[in-house]
Motif scaffolding. Structure first.
Motif, PDB file in Angstrom:
ATOM      1  N   GLU A 221      27.295  12.515  11.898  1.00  0.00           N
ATOM      2  CA  GLU A 221      27.277  12.462  10.433  1.00  0.00           C
ATOM      3  C   GLU A 221      27.046  13.810   9.752  1.00  0.00           C
ATOM      4  O   GLU A 221      26.761  13.848   8.564  1.00  0.00           O
ATOM      5  N   ILE A 222      27.149  14.909  10.488  1.00  0.00           N
ATOM      6  CA  ILE A 222      26.936  16.213   9.864  1.00  0.00           C
ATOM      7  C   ILE A 222      28.227  17.009   9.863  1.00  0.00           C
ATOM      8  O   ILE A 222      29.229  16.618  10.473  1.00  0.00           O
ATOM      9  N   LYS A 223      28.203  18.162   9.185  1.00  0.00           N
ATOM     10  CA  LYS A 223      29.425  18.936   8.970  1.00  0.00           C
ATOM     11  C   LYS A 223      29.974  19.536  10.254  1.00  0.00           C
ATOM     12  O   LYS A 223      31.181  19.578  10.465  1.00  0.00           O
ATOM     13  N   SER A 224      29.094  20.044  11.120  1.00  0.00           N
ATOM     14  CA  SER A 224      29.547  20.685  12.348  1.00  0.00           C
ATOM     15  C   SER A 224      29.913  19.643  13.399  1.00  0.00           C
ATOM     16  O   SER A 224      29.230  18.628  13.550  1.00  0.00           O
ATOM     17  N   GLN A 225      30.966  19.899  14.149  1.00  0.00           N
ATOM     18  CA  GLN A 225      31.329  19.041  15.257  1.00  0.00           C
ATOM     19  C   GLN A 225      30.435  19.359  16.457  1.00  0.00           C
ATOM     20  O   GLN A 225      30.061  20.511  16.674  1.00  0.00           O
ATOM     21  N   PRO A 226      30.069  18.352  17.263  1.00  0.00           N
ATOM     22  CA  PRO A 226      29.145  18.593  18.375  1.00  0.00           C
ATOM     23  C   PRO A 226      29.573  19.722  19.306  1.00  0.00           C
ATOM     24  O   PRO A 226      28.750  20.542  19.726  1.00  0.00           O
ATOM     25  N   GLN A 227      30.854  19.802  19.633  1.00  0.00           N
ATOM     26  CA  GLN A 227      31.312  20.814  20.577  1.00  0.00           C
ATOM     27  C   GLN A 227      31.248  22.223  19.985  1.00  0.00           C
ATOM     28  O   GLN A 227      31.300  23.211  20.724  1.00  0.00           O
ATOM     29  N   ASP A 228      31.120  22.316  18.676  1.00  0.00           N
ATOM     30  CA  ASP A 228      31.067  23.623  18.011  1.00  0.00           C
ATOM     31  C   ASP A 228      29.642  24.011  17.628  1.00  0.00           C
ATOM     32  O   ASP A 228      29.438  25.005  16.927  1.00  0.00           O
ATOM     33  N   GLN A 244      13.240  13.808  26.854  1.00  0.00           N
ATOM     34  CA  GLN A 244      13.965  12.542  26.769  1.00  0.00           C
ATOM     35  C   GLN A 244      15.096  12.632  25.742  1.00  0.00           C
ATOM     36  O   GLN A 244      16.202  12.132  25.976  1.00  0.00           O
ATOM     37  N   VAL A 245      14.810  13.286  24.609  1.00  0.00           N
ATOM     38  CA  VAL A 245      15.836  13.463  23.578  1.00  0.00           C
ATOM     39  C   VAL A 245      16.962  14.351  24.104  1.00  0.00           C
ATOM     40  O   VAL A 245      18.154  14.065  23.899  1.00  0.00           O
ATOM     41  N   GLU A 246      16.591  15.429  24.778  1.00  0.00           N
ATOM     42  CA  GLU A 246      17.610  16.311  25.367  1.00  0.00           C
ATOM     43  C   GLU A 246      18.522  15.530  26.304  1.00  0.00           C
ATOM     44  O   GLU A 246      19.764  15.634  26.227  1.00  0.00           O
ATOM     45  N   GLN A 247      17.929  14.750  27.193  1.00  0.00           N
ATOM     46  CA  GLN A 247      18.725  13.995  28.159  1.00  0.00           C
ATOM     47  C   GLN A 247      19.607  12.971  27.465  1.00  0.00           C
ATOM     48  O   GLN A 247      20.769  12.757  27.857  1.00  0.00           O
ATOM     49  N   SER A 248      19.087  12.343  26.423  1.00  0.00           N
ATOM     50  CA  SER A 248      19.861  11.355  25.684  1.00  0.00           C
ATOM     51  C   SER A 248      21.080  12.005  25.028  1.00  0.00           C
ATOM     52  O   SER A 248      22.191  11.443  25.052  1.00  0.00           O
ATOM     53  N   LEU A 249      20.889  13.186  24.451  1.00  0.00           N
ATOM     54  CA  LEU A 249      22.017  13.905  23.861  1.00  0.00           C
ATOM     55  C   LEU A 249      23.061  14.246  24.917  1.00  0.00           C
ATOM     56  O   LEU A 249      24.270  14.087  24.699  1.00  0.00           O
ATOM     57  N   HIS A 253      26.999  13.388  25.311  1.00  0.00           N
ATOM     58  CA  HIS A 253      27.965  14.492  25.330  1.00  0.00           C
ATOM     59  C   HIS A 253      27.519  15.490  26.396  1.00  0.00           C
ATOM     60  O   HIS A 253      26.735  16.402  26.114  1.00  0.00           O
ATOM     61  N   PRO A 254      27.986  15.346  27.637  1.00  0.00           N
ATOM     62  CA  PRO A 254      27.482  16.170  28.749  1.00  0.00           C
ATOM     63  C   PRO A 254      27.666  17.677  28.581  1.00  0.00           C
ATOM     64  O   PRO A 254      26.952  18.448  29.220  1.00  0.00           O
ATOM     65  N   THR A 255      28.586  18.108  27.726  1.00  0.00           N
ATOM     66  CA  THR A 255      28.848  19.548  27.595  1.00  0.00           C
ATOM     67  C   THR A 255      28.122  20.182  26.404  1.00  0.00           C
ATOM     68  O   THR A 255      28.360  21.348  26.088  1.00  0.00           O
ATOM     69  N   LEU A 256      27.236  19.434  25.771  1.00  0.00           N
ATOM     70  CA  LEU A 256      26.539  19.972  24.607  1.00  0.00           C
ATOM     71  C   LEU A 256      25.683  21.183  24.977  1.00  0.00           C
ATOM     72  O   LEU A 256      25.116  21.257  26.066  1.00  0.00           O
ATOM     73  N   ASP A 257      25.568  22.106  24.034  1.00  0.00           N
ATOM     74  CA  ASP A 257      24.647  23.238  24.151  1.00  0.00           C
ATOM     75  C   ASP A 257      23.312  22.795  23.565  1.00  0.00           C
ATOM     76  O   ASP A 257      23.157  22.726  22.347  1.00  0.00           O
ATOM     77  N   VAL A 258      22.347  22.459  24.438  1.00  0.00           N
ATOM     78  CA  VAL A 258      21.053  21.934  23.985  1.00  0.00           C
ATOM     79  C   VAL A 258      19.926  22.826  24.500  1.00  0.00           C
ATOM     80  O   VAL A 258      19.890  23.158  25.683  1.00  0.00           O
ATOM     81  N   VAL A 259      19.026  23.201  23.610  1.00  0.00           N
ATOM     82  CA  VAL A 259      17.867  24.027  23.964  1.00  0.00           C
ATOM     83  C   VAL A 259      16.599  23.305  23.514  1.00  0.00           C
ATOM     84  O   VAL A 259      16.535  22.810  22.383  1.00  0.00           O
ATOM     85  N   ILE A 260      15.601  23.229  24.396  1.00  0.00           N
ATOM     86  CA  ILE A 260      14.294  22.708  24.003  1.00  0.00           C
ATOM     87  C   ILE A 260      13.407  23.879  23.596  1.00  0.00           C
ATOM     88  O   ILE A 260      13.328  24.885  24.300  1.00  0.00           O
ATOM     89  N   CYS A 261      12.728  23.750  22.480  1.00  0.00           N
ATOM     90  CA  CYS A 261      11.775  24.776  22.053  1.00  0.00           C
ATOM     91  C   CYS A 261      10.636  24.093  21.304  1.00  0.00           C
ATOM     92  O   CYS A 261      10.687  22.892  21.042  1.00  0.00           O
ATOM     93  N   ASP A 262       9.594  24.852  20.984  1.00  0.00           N
ATOM     94  CA  ASP A 262       8.475  24.247  20.270  1.00  0.00           C
ATOM     95  C   ASP A 262       8.289  24.887  18.909  1.00  0.00           C
ATOM     96  O   ASP A 262       8.678  26.020  18.686  1.00  0.00           O
ATOM     97  N   PHE A 263       7.724  24.104  18.002  1.00  0.00           N
ATOM     98  CA  PHE A 263       7.271  24.662  16.742  1.00  0.00           C
ATOM     99  C   PHE A 263       5.999  25.444  17.011  1.00  0.00           C
ATOM    100  O   PHE A 263       5.123  24.986  17.739  1.00  0.00           O
ATOM    101  N   GLY A 264       5.876  26.604  16.410  1.00  0.00           N
ATOM    102  CA  GLY A 264       4.661  27.386  16.556  1.00  0.00           C
ATOM    103  C   GLY A 264       3.534  26.817  15.718  1.00  0.00           C
ATOM    104  O   GLY A 264       3.691  25.817  15.002  1.00  0.00           O
ATOM    105  N   PRO A 265       2.361  27.446  15.784  1.00  0.00           N
ATOM    106  CA  PRO A 265       1.191  26.940  15.067  1.00  0.00           C
ATOM    107  C   PRO A 265       1.386  26.783  13.558  1.00  0.00           C
ATOM    108  O   PRO A 265       0.866  25.829  12.970  1.00  0.00           O
ATOM    109  N   VAL A 266       2.112  27.690  12.922  1.00  0.00           N
ATOM    110  CA  VAL A 266       2.263  27.621  11.464  1.00  0.00           C
ATOM    111  C   VAL A 266       2.996  26.352  11.052  1.00  0.00           C
ATOM    112  O   VAL A 266       2.522  25.575  10.208  1.00  0.00           O
TER     113      VAL A 266
END
Length: 284
Positions: A221-228, A244-249, A253-266
């Motif tokens: 439902e967003i402007k960018s296509q998943p592969q892009d 779990q969210v990463e794996q679900s994505l 779509h097995p070829t998705l570019d997915v990165v896990i990161c964390d929000f910092g303290p702020v």
């Protein structure tokens, strides 16, 4: 023209970009029980949530001082830079970028070009990466970089599921008034960034269903296509759910570019522990 890139400590960047000599990161202050910390210098994700959960008073975030900014820009000028593209967290969650815009013309040693990312963390990091790649091109100018970042920003999205709305409500970062209803109903709301503000988008009864809904939004439902697109699964001390969210994505779509990161303290101060978000930015 020699151009530097400045951002703030709420950014997520891959290590090869973070080590760049033409990148400078401004630490954002955080106040817990009358003690001031600087994100990324004397407070990090490790140990932060223990401080947050045991704080006697609600923590506050602040802005880097004007004096520190002037000193940073002067030091950048001394290193031979002619201009600075300064990319920072959304004006909807911090007054920092507004303050920077108001004082940037007063910096005499170097030309400063402020840019409001309208988000933070991974998607803001993508904008920083793009700027760092562009400054290496012959004949590049800050105006061209800002124009490119403005186009990228139109395709950047961010959706958040928080465990407890109280942090956003008490910190004044949730812009629409449904927050109290959400608290009473014990829902897991889907929040999103709109023009830089965090707003309540949908009300869903469980975290799992809310995260499934966010996955559906970012894939369909967003402007960018998943592969892009590059996808950032961002969490507040909730790595297991982020995986779990990463794996679900990737299952969808097995070829998705997915990165896990964390929000910092702020940002973690405003969202609270266990929040999980998906940010999306164009790959190129």
């Amino acid at each position: 023209m020699k151009i530097a890139v400045v951002t703030d400590s709420t950014v997520f960047l891959k290590d090869d970009y973070r080590r760049r000599e033409d990148l400078f990161i401004v630490p954002v202050p955080l106040i817990i029980d009358d003690t001031m910390y600087k994100e990324g210098i004397d407070i990090h994700v490790d140990g932060f949530y223990d401080l947050l959960n045991n704080a006697k008073t609600f923590p506050k975030t602040s802005q880097p001082s004007i004096g520190e900014l002037f000193e940073l820009y002067d030091n950048i000028a001394k290193e031979g830079y002619d201009a600075v593209v300064s990319i920072h967290m959304s004006s909807g969650i911090s007054g920092f970028i507004s303050s920077l815009k108001s004082i940037s013309k007063e910096v005499e040693s170097v030309n400063v070009y402020p840019f409001d990312s309208l988000l933070t963390s991974g998607p803001m990091g993508k904008m920083v990466e793009i700027a760092l790649e562009m400054v290496e091109e012959d004949g590049m100018t800050p105006d061209v970089i800002i124009e490119k970042l403005t186009e990228v920003r139109k395709k950047v999205e961010g959706y958040i599921v928080v465990d407890d709305l109280n942090h956003l409500v008490r910190g004044g970062r949730l812009k629409n008034g449904a927050a109290i209803i959400g608290t009473l109903l014990k829902i897991k709301p889907v929040l999103c960034f709109r023009d830089g503000d965090i707003i309540l988008s949908e009300k869903i009864r469980s975290q799992k269903k809310a995260l499934n809904r966010v996955e559906d939004i970012v894939l369909n439902e967003i402007k960018s296509q998943p592969q892009d697109s590059s996808f950032y699964v961002i969490h507040c001390n909730n790595l297991e759910v982020a995986k779990q969210v990463e794996q679900s994505l990737l299952d969808k779509h097995p070829t998705l570019d997915v990165v896990i990161c964390d929000f910092g303290p702020v940002v973690g101060t405003h969202l609270g522990e266990k929040a999980v978000a998906i940010g999306v930015a164009p790959k190129n």
